[in-house]
Design a protein around this motif. Structure first.
Motif, short mmCIF file in Angstrom:
data_model
loop_
_atom_site.label_atom_id
_atom_site.label_comp_id
_atom_site.label_asym_id
_atom_site.label_seq_id
_atom_site.Cartn_x
_atom_site.Cartn_y
_atom_site.Cartn_z
N LYS A 11 6.88 25.11 63.74
CA LYS A 11 8.29 25.39 63.55
C LYS A 11 8.88 25.99 64.83
CE LYS A 11 7.57 26.48 58.66
NZ LYS A 11 7.68 27.52 57.62
N PRO A 12 10.05 25.52 65.27
CA PRO A 12 10.66 26.08 66.48
C PRO A 12 10.93 27.58 66.37
CG PRO A 12 12.21 24.65 65.30
CD PRO A 12 10.87 24.43 64.69
N GLN A 13 11.17 28.05 65.14
CA GLN A 13 11.41 29.49 64.97
C GLN A 13 10.13 30.29 65.26
OE1 GLN A 13 11.96 27.12 62.72
NE2 GLN A 13 13.98 27.33 61.75
N TRP A 14 8.98 29.72 64.94
CA TRP A 14 7.72 30.39 65.26
C TRP A 14 7.51 30.46 66.76
CZ3 TRP A 14 3.49 28.14 61.44
CH2 TRP A 14 3.82 28.53 60.14
N VAL A 15 7.85 29.36 67.44
CA VAL A 15 7.72 29.34 68.89
C VAL A 15 8.60 30.42 69.52
CG1 VAL A 15 8.14 27.97 70.98
CG2 VAL A 15 7.14 26.89 68.96
N SER A 16 9.85 30.51 69.08
CA SER A 16 10.77 31.52 69.61
C SER A 16 10.26 32.93 69.34
CB SER A 16 12.16 31.34 68.99
OG SER A 16 12.69 30.07 69.31
N THR A 17 9.73 33.15 68.15
CA THR A 17 9.19 34.47 67.79
C THR A 17 8.05 34.85 68.73
OG1 THR A 17 9.76 34.14 65.46
CG2 THR A 17 8.12 35.82 65.96
N ILE A 18 7.12 33.94 68.94
CA ILE A 18 5.97 34.23 69.80
C ILE A 18 6.41 34.44 71.24
CG2 ILE A 18 3.83 33.25 70.73
CD1 ILE A 18 3.40 31.96 67.98
N GLU A 19 7.37 33.62 71.70
CA GLU A 19 7.87 33.78 73.07
C GLU A 19 8.47 35.16 73.28
OE1 GLU A 19 9.12 29.39 74.73
OE2 GLU A 19 10.58 30.50 73.52
N GLU A 20 9.32 35.60 72.37
CA GLU A 20 9.98 36.90 72.53
C GLU A 20 8.96 38.04 72.50
OE1 GLU A 20 12.92 37.48 73.45
OE2 GLU A 20 13.82 35.50 73.20
N LEU A 21 7.98 37.94 71.60
CA LEU A 21 6.97 39.00 71.51
C LEU A 21 6.06 39.00 72.73
CD1 LEU A 21 6.06 38.79 67.72
CD2 LEU A 21 7.46 40.52 68.88
N LYS A 22 5.80 37.82 73.28
CA LYS A 22 4.98 37.73 74.50
C LYS A 22 5.70 38.40 75.66
CE LYS A 22 1.45 36.06 76.91
NZ LYS A 22 0.06 36.54 76.70
N LEU A 23 7.00 38.16 75.77
CA LEU A 23 7.78 38.73 76.87
C LEU A 23 7.96 40.23 76.73
CD1 LEU A 23 10.53 35.96 77.11
CD2 LEU A 23 8.74 36.43 78.80
N ALA A 24 8.09 40.71 75.49
CA ALA A 24 8.40 42.12 75.27
C ALA A 24 7.15 42.97 75.04
CB ALA A 24 9.34 42.27 74.08
N SER A 33 15.37 40.07 65.78
CA SER A 33 16.41 39.24 65.16
C SER A 33 17.65 39.18 66.05
CB SER A 33 16.77 39.78 63.77
OG SER A 33 17.30 41.08 63.86
N ARG A 34 17.94 40.27 66.76
CA ARG A 34 19.08 40.25 67.68
C ARG A 34 18.83 39.26 68.82
NH1 ARG A 34 20.74 41.93 72.40
NH2 ARG A 34 18.70 42.85 72.93
N ARG A 35 17.62 39.31 69.38
CA ARG A 35 17.30 38.43 70.51
C ARG A 35 17.25 36.96 70.08
NH1 ARG A 35 12.94 41.33 74.56
NH2 ARG A 35 13.81 43.45 74.45
N MET A 36 16.84 36.72 68.85
CA MET A 36 16.74 35.34 68.37
C MET A 36 18.03 34.85 67.73
SD MET A 36 12.88 35.41 66.77
CE MET A 36 13.04 33.75 66.09
N ASP A 37 19.00 35.75 67.60
CA ASP A 37 20.28 35.42 66.97
C ASP A 37 20.06 34.84 65.57
OD1 ASP A 37 23.03 35.23 66.73
OD2 ASP A 37 23.15 33.24 67.66
N ALA A 38 19.26 35.55 64.79
CA ALA A 38 18.94 35.12 63.43
C ALA A 38 18.99 36.33 62.52
CB ALA A 38 17.57 34.47 63.38
N SER A 39 19.02 36.09 61.22
CA SER A 39 19.11 37.21 60.27
C SER A 39 17.82 38.01 60.23
CB SER A 39 19.42 36.68 58.86
OG SER A 39 18.29 36.01 58.33
N TYR A 40 17.95 39.26 59.85
CA TYR A 40 16.79 40.16 59.76
C TYR A 40 15.73 39.60 58.83
CZ TYR A 40 14.15 44.47 58.95
OH TYR A 40 13.15 45.42 58.85
N MET A 41 16.14 39.15 57.64
CA MET A 41 15.17 38.69 56.65
C MET A 41 14.49 37.39 57.09
SD MET A 41 15.02 41.03 54.52
CE MET A 41 13.87 40.19 53.41
N ALA A 42 15.23 36.52 57.78
CA ALA A 42 14.64 35.26 58.25
C ALA A 42 13.57 35.55 59.30
CB ALA A 42 15.71 34.35 58.83
N VAL A 43 13.88 36.42 60.25
CA VAL A 43 12.92 36.76 61.32
C VAL A 43 11.72 37.49 60.73
CG1 VAL A 43 12.58 38.14 63.41
CG2 VAL A 43 14.66 36.77 63.14
#
Length: 220
Positions: A11-24, A33-43
């Motif tokens: 899922k592209p959302q999984w990729v984005s999640t892993i990317e942000e956590l890798k960088l941070a 959720s702010r960095r991914m521009d998605a809702s809290y519950m979705a993230v």
């Protein structure tokens, strides 16, 4: 950033999640959720899905202001395998650099040592097996963890065999074909029996593979 093909399979959302956590290095759900521009519950659900798969770990951190501690996620060591490594190209280049320093036979000597170490790694684990079939099955599992992709097969006429459809060292075998015999000997020594290695070409009958036939179980 990821290994080739990884993005196409998840899922592209999984990729984005892993990317942000890798960088941070790790983030609370609110910031993620702010960095991914998605809702809290979705993230949070993306993170929980990845946690269940073993790629994230969860903890709680105190808020800077009044309130309940925040849920915090970071990558686990399992996630390291999602990112590119030096790989086979580096290994081949490294082996070639040994020749002018230690002689033309240096790469094969190093490969021989590698397969000796593989055998030493396998033996204690295989010693727990109660039969040759169980031992060969355990070996197939150990090889799969090391990057091989195969299946165990048994039929009355051909006996027991391991069919492998991918080997991470194939390019090294192409360059140093004597390493094939080194690996085969390590397999035989680990199983304590003769093993026949057969290369099966790809075609209409199926993809190319390598069969390891356990000769004492009915193979010839």
């Amino acid at each position: 950033m990821f290994r080739a093909g990884f993005r196409d399979l998840v899922k592209p959302q999984w990729v984005s999640t892993i990317e942000e956590l890798k960088l941070a290095g790790g983030l609370p759900v609110s910031e993620l959720s702010r960095r991914m521009d998605a809702s809290y519950m979705a993230v949070k659900q993306y993170c929980e899905d990845l946690k269940e798969l073993g790629y994230l770990e969860r903890s709680r951190i105190p808020r800077t202001e009044v309130g309940r501690p925040e849920i915090f996620y970071r990558l686990t060591s399992k996630a390291d395998a999602l990112f590119p490594e030096a790989g086979t190209s580096f290994t081949l280049e490294f082996l070639e650099t040994l020749k002018p320093i230690f002689g033309d036979s240096a790469p094969e000597k190093l490969l021989f040592q590698y397969f000796q170490q593989q055998q030493e790694h396998w033996l204690p684990k295989l010693s727990k097996a109660k039969s040759l079939v169980e031992k060969a099955t355990l070996l197939a599992g150990l090889r799969e963890k090391a990057g091989c992709f195969g299946r165990c097969k048994y039929d009355p006429e051909k006996g027991f065999r391991i069919e492998e459809y991918h080997h991470p060292l194939q390019r090294i075998f192409d360059k140093y074909p004597r390493a094939i015999a080194m690996e085969l000997r390590a397999i035989e020594q680990s199983l304590g029996t003769k093993v026949v290695r057969k290369e099966i070409p790809g075609g209409k009958a199926g993809p190319a593979r390598v069969d390891y036939e356990i000769s004492t179980l009915g193979t010839r």
